[in-house]
Motif scaffolding. Structure first.
Motif, PDB file in Angstrom:
ATOM      1  N   LYS A  65       0.833  -1.213   0.000  1.00 55.77           N
ATOM      2  CA  LYS A  65       0.000   0.000   0.000  1.00 55.77           C
ATOM      3  C   LYS A  65       0.860   1.252   0.000  1.00 55.77           C
ATOM      4  O   LYS A  65       0.580   2.214  -0.715  1.00 55.77           O
ATOM      5  N   GLN A  66       1.903   1.261   0.815  1.00 54.60           N
ATOM      6  CA  GLN A  66       2.786   2.427   0.864  1.00 54.60           C
ATOM      7  C   GLN A  66       3.463   2.629  -0.482  1.00 54.60           C
ATOM      8  O   GLN A  66       3.591   3.745  -0.960  1.00 54.60           O
ATOM      9  N   GLY A  67       3.872   1.544  -1.108  1.00 56.18           N
ATOM     10  CA  GLY A  67       4.486   1.637  -2.431  1.00 56.18           C
ATOM     11  C   GLY A  67       3.540   2.243  -3.449  1.00 56.18           C
ATOM     12  O   GLY A  67       3.919   3.143  -4.213  1.00 56.18           O
ATOM     13  N   PHE A  68       2.301   1.781  -3.471  1.00 56.63           N
ATOM     14  CA  PHE A  68       1.323   2.334  -4.408  1.00 56.63           C
ATOM     15  C   PHE A  68       1.014   3.790  -4.109  1.00 56.63           C
ATOM     16  O   PHE A  68       0.742   4.564  -5.022  1.00 56.63           O
ATOM     17  N   SER A  69       1.070   4.184  -2.845  1.00 61.41           N
ATOM     18  CA  SER A  69       0.762   5.570  -2.488  1.00 61.41           C
ATOM     19  C   SER A  69       1.823   6.543  -2.989  1.00 61.41           C
ATOM     20  O   SER A  69       1.579   7.744  -3.045  1.00 61.41           O
ATOM     21  N   THR A  70       2.993   6.031  -3.364  1.00 63.74           N
ATOM     22  CA  THR A  70       4.062   6.910  -3.854  1.00 63.74           C
ATOM     23  C   THR A  70       4.120   6.988  -5.375  1.00 63.74           C
ATOM     24  O   THR A  70       4.994   7.663  -5.924  1.00 63.74           O
ATOM     25  N   LEU A  71       3.204   6.321  -6.068  1.00 66.73           N
ATOM     26  CA  LEU A  71       3.269   6.264  -7.532  1.00 66.73           C
ATOM     27  C   LEU A  71       3.272   7.638  -8.187  1.00 66.73           C
ATOM     28  O   LEU A  71       3.907   7.831  -9.219  1.00 66.73           O
ATOM     29  N   THR A  72       2.591   8.604  -7.607  1.00 71.02           N
ATOM     30  CA  THR A  72       2.561   9.940  -8.205  1.00 71.02           C
ATOM     31  C   THR A  72       3.864  10.700  -7.965  1.00 71.02           C
ATOM     32  O   THR A  72       4.041  11.793  -8.497  1.00 71.02           O
ATOM     33  N   HIS A  73       4.759  10.117  -7.195  1.00 73.63           N
ATOM     34  CA  HIS A  73       6.038  10.755  -6.876  1.00 73.63           C
ATOM     35  C   HIS A  73       7.229   9.999  -7.467  1.00 73.63           C
ATOM     36  O   HIS A  73       8.358  10.169  -7.014  1.00 73.63           O
ATOM     37  N   MET A  74       7.002   9.167  -8.452  1.00 72.01           N
ATOM     38  CA  MET A  74       8.058   8.290  -8.966  1.00 72.01           C
ATOM     39  C   MET A  74       9.321   9.055  -9.377  1.00 72.01           C
ATOM     40  O   MET A  74      10.432   8.597  -9.139  1.00 72.01           O
ATOM     41  N   ARG A  75       9.159  10.196  -9.980  1.00 76.27           N
ATOM     42  CA  ARG A  75      10.331  10.971 -10.434  1.00 76.27           C
ATOM     43  C   ARG A  75      11.127  11.551  -9.276  1.00 76.27           C
ATOM     44  O   ARG A  75      12.270  11.944  -9.444  1.00 76.27           O
ATOM     45  N   ALA A  76      10.530  11.612  -8.099  1.00 79.50           N
ATOM     46  CA  ALA A  76      11.222  12.163  -6.931  1.00 79.50           C
ATOM     47  C   ALA A  76      12.284  11.197  -6.404  1.00 79.50           C
ATOM     48  O   ALA A  76      13.251  11.623  -5.782  1.00 79.50           O
ATOM     49  N   PHE A  77      12.108   9.908  -6.658  1.00 79.64           N
ATOM     50  CA  PHE A  77      13.051   8.914  -6.142  1.00 79.64           C
ATOM     51  C   PHE A  77      14.343   8.970  -6.942  1.00 79.64           C
ATOM     52  O   PHE A  77      14.367   8.696  -8.144  1.00 79.64           O
ATOM     53  N   ALA A  97      14.920  -5.038  -8.686  1.00 72.53           N
ATOM     54  CA  ALA A  97      15.412  -3.654  -8.780  1.00 72.53           C
ATOM     55  C   ALA A  97      14.741  -2.865  -9.901  1.00 72.53           C
ATOM     56  O   ALA A  97      14.572  -1.651  -9.791  1.00 72.53           O
ATOM     57  N   TRP A  98      14.334  -3.544 -10.947  1.00 70.38           N
ATOM     58  CA  TRP A  98      13.682  -2.857 -12.069  1.00 70.38           C
ATOM     59  C   TRP A  98      12.365  -2.206 -11.649  1.00 70.38           C
ATOM     60  O   TRP A  98      11.889  -1.280 -12.311  1.00 70.38           O
ATOM     61  N   MET A  99      11.792  -2.665 -10.545  1.00 71.66           N
ATOM     62  CA  MET A  99      10.526  -2.099 -10.062  1.00 71.66           C
ATOM     63  C   MET A  99      10.729  -0.895  -9.152  1.00 71.66           C
ATOM     64  O   MET A  99       9.762  -0.210  -8.822  1.00 71.66           O
ATOM     65  N   ILE A 100      11.959  -0.637  -8.748  1.00 70.78           N
ATOM     66  CA  ILE A 100      12.248   0.443  -7.810  1.00 70.78           C
ATOM     67  C   ILE A 100      12.665   1.677  -8.609  1.00 70.78           C
ATOM     68  O   ILE A 100      13.609   1.609  -9.390  1.00 70.78           O
ATOM     69  N   PRO A 101      11.976   2.796  -8.420  1.00 68.07           N
ATOM     70  CA  PRO A 101      12.334   3.996  -9.191  1.00 68.07           C
ATOM     71  C   PRO A 101      13.684   4.563  -8.765  1.00 68.07           C
ATOM     72  O   PRO A 101      14.117   4.407  -7.628  1.00 68.07           O
ATOM     73  N   GLY A 102      14.352   5.218  -9.692  1.00 72.50           N
ATOM     74  CA  GLY A 102      15.658   5.808  -9.416  1.00 72.50           C
ATOM     75  C   GLY A 102      16.745   4.749  -9.417  1.00 72.50           C
ATOM     76  O   GLY A 102      16.545   3.614  -9.831  1.00 72.50           O
ATOM     77  N   GLU A 103      17.911   5.150  -8.950  1.00 71.06           N
ATOM     78  CA  GLU A 103      19.037   4.229  -8.871  1.00 71.06           C
ATOM     79  C   GLU A 103      18.966   3.434  -7.571  1.00 71.06           C
ATOM     80  O   GLU A 103      18.549   3.955  -6.542  1.00 71.06           O
ATOM     81  N   VAL A 104      19.406   2.184  -7.635  1.00 70.14           N
ATOM     82  CA  VAL A 104      19.426   1.317  -6.466  1.00 70.14           C
ATOM     83  C   VAL A 104      20.798   0.666  -6.387  1.00 70.14           C
ATOM     84  O   VAL A 104      21.348   0.240  -7.409  1.00 70.14           O
ATOM     85  N   ALA A 105      21.354   0.606  -5.166  1.00 65.98           N
ATOM     86  CA  ALA A 105      22.651  -0.043  -4.977  1.00 65.98           C
ATOM     87  C   ALA A 105      22.625  -0.852  -3.687  1.00 65.98           C
ATOM     88  O   ALA A 105      21.976  -0.478  -2.717  1.00 65.98           O
ATOM     89  N   LEU A 106      23.360  -1.946  -3.704  1.00 68.49           N
ATOM     90  CA  LEU A 106      23.460  -2.841  -2.563  1.00 68.49           C
ATOM     91  C   LEU A 106      24.831  -2.687  -1.920  1.00 68.49           C
ATOM     92  O   LEU A 106      25.853  -2.687  -2.614  1.00 68.49           O
TER      93      LEU A 106
END
Length: 121
Positions: A65-77, A97-106
Motif C-alpha cells: 500500500k505504501q508503495g502504491f501511495s508513492t506512484l505519483t512521486h516516482m520521479r522524486a526517487f 530492482a527494475w521495479m524500484i524507481p531511481g538508482e538502487v545499490a546494494l
C-alpha cells in the motif's frame, strides 16, 4: 520495527529495519515518508540488519500500500541504498530492482559510510 537513522547526510532519510515489520510499523513511519515526498527528492538508506525476520502481521500489505501511495512521486526517487549482509535480500533486490524507481545499490554492513555518501551524491 522501522526506525529512522539520525546520522545521515542532509537530504537523505535513513531507516533500519529489524525483527518482524508490521502494519503498525509502516503506520508509524508514514510521517517520515511524507516528509521525504514533500521534499521533492527522495534519497534513502535502508539498513537491514542481521536481526531482520521479515514481515509480521499486516506488514506485507502495508508495504505494498505504501508503495502504491508513492506512484505519483516516482520521479522524486533518486537513489536507494540497501545495506545488508543477508544474501537473500541481495538476491531479491537484484531480481526486483527494475521495479524500484531511481538508482538502487546494494552495500554490505561494513559499507554503511559508503552507502551514505552514494545516497547523498
Amino acid at each position: 520495527m522501522i526506525e529512522e537513522l539520525q546520522d545521515v547526510p542532509a537530504g537523505v532519510v535513513g531507516t533500519r529495519v529489524s525483527g518482524r515489520v508490521t502494519a503498525d510499523d509502516f503506520r508509524d513511519f508514514k510521517p517520515a515518508m511524507d516528509r521525504m515526498l514533500d521534499a521533492g527528492e527522495v534519497r534513502i538508506i535502508e539498513v537491514i540488519g542481521p536481526d531482520y525476520e521479515g514481515f509480521g502481521p499486516g506488514g506485507l500489505l502495508a508495504d505494498v500500500k505504501q508503495g502504491f501511495s508513492t506512484l505519483t512521486h516516482m520521479r522524486a526517487f533518486k537513489r536507494t541504498a540497501v545495506v545488508t549482509d543477508k544474501e537473500w535480500i541481495g538476491h531479491t533486490l537484484h531480481a526486483l530492482a527494475w521495479m524500484i524507481p531511481g538508482e538502487v545499490a546494494l552495500f554490505g554492513m561494513d559499507e554503511l559510510d559508503a552507502a551514505k555518501q552514494w545516497a547523498a551524491g
